[in-house]
Design an enzyme around this catalytic site. Sequence first.
Site, PDB file in Angstrom:
ATOM      1  N   LYS A 136       0.694  -0.748   0.684  1.00  0.00           N
ATOM      2  CA  LYS A 136       0.157  -0.320   0.259  1.00  0.00           C
ATOM      3  C   LYS A 136       0.656   1.213  -0.503  1.00  0.00           C
ATOM      4  O   LYS A 136       1.615   1.359   1.000  1.00  0.00           O
ATOM      5  CB  LYS A 136      -1.217  -0.146   1.039  1.00  0.00           C
ATOM      6  CG  LYS A 136      -2.156   0.973   1.128  1.00  0.00           C
ATOM      7  CD  LYS A 136      -2.649   0.626   2.107  1.00  0.00           C
ATOM      8  CE  LYS A 136      -3.967   2.530   2.292  1.00  0.00           C
ATOM      9  NZ  LYS A 136      -4.758   1.941   3.767  1.00  0.00           N
TER      10      LYS A 136
ATOM     11  N   SER B 186      -9.270   2.572   2.661  1.00  0.00           N
ATOM     12  CA  SER B 186      -9.055   3.015   2.125  1.00  0.00           C
ATOM     13  C   SER B 186      -8.059   2.270   1.266  1.00  0.00           C
ATOM     14  O   SER B 186      -7.591   2.485   0.282  1.00  0.00           O
ATOM     15  CB  SER B 186      -7.547   4.087   2.476  1.00  0.00           C
ATOM     16  OG  SER B 186      -7.019   3.525   3.308  1.00  0.00           O
TER      17      SER B 186
ATOM     18  N   SER C  15      -9.901  -0.122   6.592  1.00  0.00           N
ATOM     19  CA  SER C  15      -9.517   0.475   5.583  1.00  0.00           C
ATOM     20  C   SER C  15      -9.023  -1.115   4.761  1.00  0.00           C
ATOM     21  O   SER C  15      -8.342  -1.070   4.146  1.00  0.00           O
ATOM     22  CB  SER C  15      -8.197   1.557   5.701  1.00  0.00           C
ATOM     23  OG  SER C  15      -9.255   2.631   5.820  1.00  0.00           O
TER      24      SER C  15
END
Length: 484
Positions: free
Chosen positions: A68, A143, A167
């Site tokens: 990420k 996210s 997330s």
Amino acid sequence: MEYMNKSILEIHEALKKKEVTSKELIQESLKKAKEVQEKCNAFVTILDEVEEVEEINSLLSGIPYGVKDNFSTKGVLTTGSSNTLKDYVPFYTATAISNLEKEGAVFIGKTVLDEFGMGGTGTTGHTGVVKNPWDQTRMSGGSSAGSAASVAAGVYPYATASDTGDSIRKPAAYCGIVGYKPTYGMISRYGLFAYASSFDTCGVLTRNVKDASIVVDAMKGIDKNDMTSWDSSNIHLYDSIDGNVNGKKLCYIKELCDLSFYPNATDELKEHLENFNKTLELARELGMQVEMVSVDKKLIDAIASCYDVISYAEATSNMSNLTGINFGNRGKGENYIEMIKDYRTKGFSSLIKRRFVIGSYVLQADNINRYFFNAQRVRRLIVDTWKKLYETYDAVILPVSTGPAKYLDKSLNVIDKDTIPLEEHLQVANFGGFPSITIPNGFINGLPVACNITSNCYKDTTALNIAYALESKMNYKDQIAEVK
């Protein structure tokens, strides 16, 4: 033969038997990454040159994975999916990623997130919208959008992620994979871009529970650079999974699971709750006791606003260093104040700016007690309520969201204020630092849905073992979305 759609254990065995090399795995993963990028926009960066690993010394050695793009990676573009850092290249690597590197894991790309992790849709990253690999008209969730979409599409067996409110676990649900947020501090946050420091937790997205345990075993550990990390060397997640859950006690919350609380329930929500009840029956078949409990509806309704106040306030403080002076592209102006204003005004998305405005407002001297401190008091009441449940029950099990992934075209989504608690309850695990794992438990209209298991702090092995036992009774393990 393709390998990236297999589990970590299967790929490891193939490497040990020399059926495939790390170089071949990397080539396959990079090829798939580029194909998925065209369809889903899951990546900020796909590496051109990746070194193979010849010595297979661990379960992760030689196997590709995704990172990420809010984890610092030395010498590799790390943007936080924000225009303010679109050219930022760190000089150090996050501890969690360094720990994976020590195991011989091979990262092949950085994945898109909602800007600085602030969002649950996967639509606010500076490189554009991340589309759901199961249906490109739907959100991947956020996210950790790019990480979830790429794992679900079979680019690699796992990707790192972070979880401040849901997330990891919400995009896992939307993409039909496993999302595991360990106990707060089990994995060092050093090198992770801070959003809300009292909530932020590093974790992983995989396609089965055992793979999640393998990866977090490698990522975790105490770190002198993160004072909130703790010594988990006596916890062995993968070795602790045996599927024996006979006698374990689960509870689910009436105010979140009873259809009577949703007078305008859609057909998708009705089916989702029916499917969740089937999962509860599977738990009973496995020998677990499952009971419904009641929680003060006022507390349930307060979860979302409590999260907003605290997280926005912490984000405002954490990101005050994003000025364009120390790093990033400098703004224009006659003095430093004008330069900072130009940098932040042009660099941040409207969503981020709204959150910063709210965060600044609640921290003002005239407002801090009414909003921020009161939110902290409510947080304590909610955490104490869950802690009380854990005196009797091994875990809380609940449905994730109100059904499958929402449409990217917002006009197609049904908005119902009564369902807000069901959409936001995963935030409780961040309030208390509890270990929490989402696993797929069905399909509605061809799209995956999921349930979530959350246990008390430091009881990660309990949550993982319950999730593994349930996963073993269902047919949603290691599923791959066919990107069309």
